[in-house]
Design a protein around this motif. Sequence first.
Motif, PDB file in Angstrom:
ATOM      1  N   ASP A   1       0.838  -1.193   0.000  1.00  0.00           N
ATOM      2  CA  ASP A   1       0.000   0.000   0.000  1.00  0.00           C
ATOM      3  C   ASP A   1       0.877   1.249   0.000  1.00  0.00           C
ATOM      4  OD1 ASP A   1      -1.717   2.049   0.458  1.00  0.00           O
ATOM      5  OD2 ASP A   1      -2.726   1.156   2.183  1.00  0.00           O
ATOM      6  N   PRO A   2       0.883   2.032  -1.110  1.00  0.00           N
ATOM      7  CA  PRO A   2       1.771   3.204  -1.206  1.00  0.00           C
ATOM      8  C   PRO A   2       1.335   4.372  -0.338  1.00  0.00           C
ATOM      9  CG  PRO A   2       0.319   3.112  -3.103  1.00  0.00           C
ATOM     10  CD  PRO A   2       0.054   1.853  -2.307  1.00  0.00           C
ATOM     11  N   ILE A   3       0.113   4.307   0.227  1.00  0.00           N
ATOM     12  CA  ILE A   3      -0.395   5.428   1.001  1.00  0.00           C
ATOM     13  C   ILE A   3       0.313   5.543   2.342  1.00  0.00           C
ATOM     14  CG2 ILE A   3      -2.463   6.374   2.119  1.00  0.00           C
ATOM     15  CD1 ILE A   3      -4.116   5.065  -0.074  1.00  0.00           C
ATOM     16  N   ASN A   4       0.700   4.414   2.912  1.00  0.00           N
ATOM     17  CA  ASN A   4       1.338   4.400   4.227  1.00  0.00           C
ATOM     18  C   ASN A   4       2.712   3.743   4.122  1.00  0.00           C
ATOM     19  OD1 ASN A   4       2.119   3.958   6.913  1.00  0.00           O
ATOM     20  ND2 ASN A   4      -0.017   3.831   7.586  1.00  0.00           N
ATOM     21  N   PRO A   5       3.785   4.547   4.012  1.00  0.00           N
ATOM     22  CA  PRO A   5       5.129   3.985   3.847  1.00  0.00           C
ATOM     23  C   PRO A   5       5.546   3.065   4.982  1.00  0.00           C
ATOM     24  CG  PRO A   5       5.118   6.330   3.347  1.00  0.00           C
ATOM     25  CD  PRO A   5       3.790   6.016   3.960  1.00  0.00           C
ATOM     26  N   GLU A   6       5.058   3.351   6.221  1.00  0.00           N
ATOM     27  CA  GLU A   6       5.450   2.503   7.343  1.00  0.00           C
ATOM     28  C   GLU A   6       4.858   1.106   7.198  1.00  0.00           C
ATOM     29  OE1 GLU A   6       5.612   2.440  12.230  1.00  0.00           O
ATOM     30  OE2 GLU A   6       4.566   4.051  11.191  1.00  0.00           O
ATOM     31  N   LEU A   7       3.594   1.029   6.730  1.00  0.00           N
ATOM     32  CA  LEU A   7       2.982  -0.278   6.499  1.00  0.00           C
ATOM     33  C   LEU A   7       3.728  -1.037   5.409  1.00  0.00           C
ATOM     34  CD1 LEU A   7      -0.893   0.290   6.672  1.00  0.00           C
ATOM     35  CD2 LEU A   7       0.583  -0.883   8.315  1.00  0.00           C
TER      36      LEU A   7
ATOM     37  N   ARG B   1      11.829   1.252  18.930  1.00  0.00           N
ATOM     38  CA  ARG B   1      11.918   2.618  18.400  1.00  0.00           C
ATOM     39  C   ARG B   1      12.935   2.711  17.272  1.00  0.00           C
ATOM     40  NH1 ARG B   1      12.697   5.979  23.896  1.00  0.00           N
ATOM     41  NH2 ARG B   1      13.921   4.113  24.355  1.00  0.00           N
ATOM     42  N   ARG B   2      13.803   1.715  17.188  1.00  0.00           N
ATOM     43  CA  ARG B   2      14.794   1.724  16.104  1.00  0.00           C
ATOM     44  C   ARG B   2      14.143   1.579  14.729  1.00  0.00           C
ATOM     45  NH1 ARG B   2      19.842  -1.524  19.051  1.00  0.00           N
ATOM     46  NH2 ARG B   2      19.490  -0.488  21.049  1.00  0.00           N
ATOM     47  N   LEU B   3      12.905   1.107  14.719  1.00  0.00           N
ATOM     48  CA  LEU B   3      12.188   0.992  13.447  1.00  0.00           C
ATOM     49  C   LEU B   3      11.826   2.356  12.877  1.00  0.00           C
ATOM     50  CD1 LEU B   3       9.922  -2.070  14.287  1.00  0.00           C
ATOM     51  CD2 LEU B   3      11.790  -1.998  12.627  1.00  0.00           C
ATOM     52  N   LYS B   4      11.965   3.397  13.682  1.00  0.00           N
ATOM     53  CA  LYS B   4      11.720   4.764  13.200  1.00  0.00           C
ATOM     54  C   LYS B   4      13.023   5.550  13.097  1.00  0.00           C
ATOM     55  CE  LYS B   4       6.967   5.179  14.939  1.00  0.00           C
ATOM     56  NZ  LYS B   4       6.358   5.321  13.605  1.00  0.00           N
TER      57      LYS B   4
END
Length: 344
Positions: free
Chosen positions: A11-17, A261-264
């Motif tokens: 899904d390009p709308i949510n880069p984190e997903l 938090r390292r995922l961000k």
Amino acid sequence: MACQPDDSPLDPINPELVFLGDKYAIDDYMPQTRCPSSIRKKVLQTDFAETFLSSVPVLQWANHFSKAEYERLSHYRGAHGWGSVSIDVLNESLAILNTSANRLMFDDCEKRKIKSQCIRCAVVGNAGILNGSKKGLEIDQNDYVFRTNGAVIKGFEADVGSRTSFYTFSTNTFRNSLRSYARVGYKSAPQSTETRYIFLPDHDRDYILMRAASLHIPITKGKDRSSKPPNYFGSNVTVEKFKMYHPDFIRYLRNRFLHSRRLKSRLRNIYRPSTGAVMLLAALHTCDEVNAYGFMTPDYKKYSDHYYDKVPRRVHFYANHDLQLELNLWQKLHKAGLIKLYMR
């Protein structure tokens, strides 16, 4: 095999997903026991009820491979997908994992004389808290014993036991263990009639080594090239002795149990659960009862990094793991009654 009906990882709308990919294959999982007090039943009464997915495949085998699955999982690199493995290497390697022994964690369960309806597992880390613990006999009295990486046993049996049912590793962590712990007696993977080997694959090296070891053929390409077949697992090892964690399972653990938090941060591409964490959480998803030894506890500074250290060493923290987060998770699982964690 199907997929969880979550948001698409593409899904390009949510880069984190897109990066996390909280969508997983579904296996029709049938528990191997009829334990009335299994973790799968207990978890429903805890704060982990929504986190825990019993349908995610813990192990991958031949039937998991398809071009469609390769397309889906190639979007995730390292241990979280197939993006670091060519389709040809993956296909020829997974093809030989085609028996129930490769698909089931407890492939010899029916042949064993389990004393109760429940499968009791000891999961043994390498932390210094085990030195002088005298927990060896208690560990060996479990139905199955899990170990990982530099699992030095000789000379430490009174503290860590002597049995190894499952040995978890990646090619990289295993070879690092051979180099780092040779001086304390670690010269090969544990070998016994009951020992099974579980790869945590994060590179094509793992698939190539598994295939070469299973077929007793040399490794003809890559960093581990050799003129002779690999002998880390004994000269008589068969393909039935090998298992591999499914990349969906590793990604699920990262996303839902160890969402750091390292995922961000800039470290997100290298972050993953430690090998020991994967081993312990795999036991949580397959055993009826989990007894954990040698994992980090709040008083970890009192102990050396490893139980076999000849000279006391401080615990090492690495950028690709979040050991503090793992420590907190073990405490929560222990307090929820889902594992029994050894603490002094």
